[in-house]
Design an enzyme around this catalytic site. Structure first.
Site, PDB file in Angstrom:
ATOM      1  N   HIS A 464      45.890  22.316 -96.340  1.00  0.00           N
ATOM      2  CA  HIS A 464      44.699  21.720 -96.945  1.00  0.00           C
ATOM      3  C   HIS A 464      44.479  20.243 -96.619  1.00  0.00           C
ATOM      4  O   HIS A 464      43.364  19.740 -96.748  1.00  0.00           O
ATOM      5  CB  HIS A 464      44.771  21.875 -98.467  1.00  0.00           C
ATOM      6  N   TYR A 580      36.808  22.448-113.125  1.00  0.00           N
ATOM      7  CA  TYR A 580      36.653  21.807-111.817  1.00  0.00           C
ATOM      8  C   TYR A 580      35.875  22.743-110.901  1.00  0.00           C
ATOM      9  O   TYR A 580      36.248  23.901-110.726  1.00  0.00           O
ATOM     10  CB  TYR A 580      38.034  21.534-111.232  1.00  0.00           C
TER      11      TYR A 580
END
EC number: 2.3.1.21
Length: 755
Positions: A464, A580
């Site tokens: 990531h 989120y």
């Protein structure tokens, strides 16, 4: 071994008569062709850098300006208002001696026209940057575009020129603006209001008067985000950071593992070639506004290198081989022969050779990749220390370099996965396999690992830190479309073409792993295995309706799903939590992501109204539209640089640098995201019509839970009648439910009941 002989241009033997050299003509030929290919690539990059550097100008535009200016000068017409004459007077004496009057006049005209063209380029670039700094178009109701916005869009198209290259817009994109501290604090207080009672809310409001000052730099998010959120993390990146993407949901182009790997790898390499040549079109929002392409630079030839305090990213300009894993063994596969990219049939042959290889793993080799799945550097001998101690010399270093310097990593998996309508948990097992596998059969440090299963299904696991999911999604769409619609397969499932059997076989990597290193590998494997076994995953399709029916509700499909998730979570827990949702900031140069806090007061009001009986359906509908509009507004603010979480994060970093304690920032940055969500983008590259080929709908991808006592939810709105969800949590948490049919039913009811 044959592959070892192909790796050198000459061999020598020491004899009593001296040293005898044996030249390999084939190897010398390969070196020559490799050099030619390398220089071609360098020249192409030089050309692209020049074209990108003068964008939105073009060489043809420069030639036109020069031709007009020189032509006018030749016929005695001064278009420079005397500047050409002044330039001619200031030419060096050497030019005056070597050139005649007419030649000096033409040279001066050339200098003037080139300068005028460059000035025009700079002015046009600045105008384009100013135009792209306008984001009012995002806040207009869908289908109600104002005339001023239409004029703005036309001006952007004119200033953007024709046929921009991938990185053409990079210097024209605006920088991410720094919001006012007061605005950020106010948005934060508004976002936590539905989660706090009145007394706690007033206490939090008082914290905004603590020491918050103007401490930020020009490029104030991306580098710190990469370093502190990703590279300084010491916990395992498997599950906690890496994510996955899936194959087509319904169709499998071939069930031959080696053939699918051949086509997939060749398609990915075609994408890399276009990326190197920068002839991929930039991604455009609404077909007008360019998105930043910076993250694409590190898709290939990139590896995360472990460090004791922080990791680093190793990125190479080129790599001509793959690292392949199968049954506990590592192989090196060359991607070029005679200076040309291997065709799919040759790649299939190479992968089949690996599948047919009966040799067993060496000592410590089978679970070696578990080092990338365990702790990065926390006491004992985790990955960073083990790499330095056991893999910094000899054959271990050579083999590790081969893996880390590969274009990407490929796993030829022994399992079979994919969606099976007769097996309710088929997508669950598919998701878990891609997220963590056996904890030792993916190289989790590579930018991405392509996983090809025995039945021809495939997927990928991506690291990531170097980029966000839409970047891999862009590559993935290209690969799937090229594999299925352009390359295709023979009727027997093999790749098209005739294999070149003279190719040297893949090279088996060798290791010399001592017993104490094996113990370190086993310890990392134990950590990774415990983490993987704790992950509960449920992936499922929702096929009652999709974005078509949602849009009839006159709302955004994403807002619709986010509100449905709030309703589902409230039904599960009886309370709300900090939520989120990832949003992109690629409207700005080097932008990555921003947070949308989708648990709003408006959303909670709607959810509460859903539990007050059906007699209030009319007011409930109004509350839903208010909540959807609020979510859309927050999403637009995040995309246009007015989010709050990245700003607060940077304030926190600066405060730590300065040694200033801020209870407010400490509190904000420590709040857990118990519901972490993300929508998977699709159709970034429109290479086929999804409505005409519904069987090619994407399965999307997913990630692990962010909080130990929370859920991770990824979803993809893949068509008019399909939404696919990927939901993760941990078995060890008493706060989350073990997934099964009931959780799927609750999620479906939450969506259906809104409609």
């Amino acid at each position: 071994m044959a592959e070892a002989h192909q790796a050198v241009a000459f061999q020598f033997t020491v004899t009593p008569e001296g040293v005898a050299f044996q030249l390999s003509r084939e190897a010398l030929k390969q070196i020559y062709l490799s050099g030619v290919s390398s220089w071609k690539k360098r020249l192409a990059r030089l050309k692209n850098s020049i074209l990108t550097g003068v964008f939105p100008g073009t060489p043809s535009g420069w030639l036109a300006v020069v031709a007009v200016t020189v032509g006018a000068t030749y016929f005695g017409i001064d278009v420079s208002v005397g500047l050409i004459f002044r330039i001619q007077k200031r030419l060096p004496n050497s030019c005056r001696r070597c050139l005649g009057v007419r030649s000096r006049s033409l040279l001066s005209a050339l200098i003037f026209s080139s300068g005028a063209w460059m000035l025009g380029v700079l002015l046009r670039r600045q105008a384009l940057r100013l135009l792209l700094s306008y984001h009012g178009w995002m806040f207009e109701p869908h289908g109600k575009t104002r005339p001023s916005t239409k004029i703005w869009a036309s001006m952007v198209r004119v200033m953007s020129g024709r046929h921009p290259m991938l990185y053409s817009f990079q210097t024209s994109l605006p920088k991410l603006p720094v919001p006012r501290v007061a605005d950020t604090i106010q948005r934060y207080l508004e976002s936590v209001r539905p989660l706090l009672d009145e007394e706690r809310f007033l206490d939090m409001e008082a914290l905004k008067y603590l020491l918050l000052k103007s401490w930020w730099a020009t490029n104030y998010v991306s580098d710190w985000w990469e370093e502190y959120i990703y590279l300084r993390g010491r916990s395992p990146i498997m599950v906690n950071s890496n994510y996955y993407v899936m194959d087509f949901l319904y169709t499998t182009p071939t069930h031959l593992q080696a053939a699918r790997a051949g086509n997939a790898v060749h398609s990915i390499l075609l994408y890399r070639r276009r990326l190197d040549r920068e002839d991929l079109a930039p991604v455009m929002a609404l077909g007008v506004v360019p998105l930043c392409s910076y993250q694409m630079e590190r898709i290939f030839n990139t590896t995360r290198i472990p460090g004791k305090q922080a990791d680093r990213l190793l990125h190479l300009s080129d790599s001509r081989h793959l690292a392949v894993f199968h049954k506990g063994r590592f192989f090196k596969v060359w991607l070029y022969h005679a200076g040309k990219l291997l065709p799919p049939r040759d790649l299939e042959m190479q992968f089949q050779r690996i599948l047919d290889d009966p040799s067993p793993p060496e000592t410590g080799e089978e679970r070696l990749a578990a080092l990338t799945a365990g702790e990065r550097s926390v006491g004992g001998l985790p990955w960073a220390e083990a790499r330095e101690k056991y893999f910094s010399r000899g054959k271990n270093k050579a083999s590790l370099d081969c893996v880390e310097r590969a274009a990407f990593f490929v796993t030829l998996d022994e399992e079979e996965h994919g969606f099976d309508p007769d097996k309710e948990d088929s997508l669950d097992r598919y998701s878990k396999s891609l997220l963590h596998g056996q904890c030792c059969d993916r190289w989790f440090d590579k930018s991405f690992s392509l996983v090809v299963y025995r039945n021809g299904k495939l997927g990928a696991n991506a690291e990531h830190s170097w980029a966000d999911a839409p970047i891999i999604g862009h590559l993935w769409e290209f690969m799937l479309a090229t594999d299925h619609f352009q390359l295709g397969y023979c009727s027997d499932g093999h790749c098209h073409g005739v294999p070149n059997t003279a190719l040297p076989p893949p090279q088996r990597l060798t290791w010399d792993i001592p017993e104490e290193c094996c113990n370190v590998i086993d310890a990392s494997y134990a950590v990774a295995r415990a983490l993987a076994d704790d992950i509960d995953f449920h992936s499922f399709r929702f096929v009652e309706f999709g974005k078509g029916r949602i849009k009839k509700c006159r709302t955004s499909p994403d807002s619709f799903i986010q509100i449905a998730l709030q309703l589902a979570h409230f039904r599960d827990k009886g309370r709300f939590c900090l939520t989120y949702e990832a949003s992109m900031t690629r409207l700005f140069r080097e932008g990555r992501t921003e947070t949308v806090r989708s648990c709003t007061s408006e959303a909670t009001a709607f959810v509460r109204s859903m539990h007050q009986g059906w007699d209030q359906r009319r007011s409930t509908g109004k509350l839903f539209h208010v909540a959807a509009e609020k979510h859309q507004h927050l999403y637009r603010l995040a995309m246009t640089g007015s989010g709050l979480d990245r700003h607060l994060f940077c304030l926190y970093v600066v405060s730590r640098y300065l040694g200033v304690e801020s209870p407010f920032l400490d509190k904000v940055l420590s709040e857990p995201w118990r519901l972490s969500t993300s929508q998977t983008p699709q159709q970034q590259i429109k290479m086929f019509d999804l409505e005409a080929h519904p069987e090619c709908a994407s399965s999307g991808g997913g990630f692990g839970p962010v909080a130990d006592d929370g859920y991770g939810v990824s979803y993809i709105i893949a068509g008019e009648n399909l939404v696919t969800f990927h939901v993760s949590s941990k078995f060890s948490s008493p706060e989350t439910v073990n997934f099964g049919n009931q959780s799927q039913l609750d999620s479906q009811r939450s969506i259906e009941v809104i409609v």
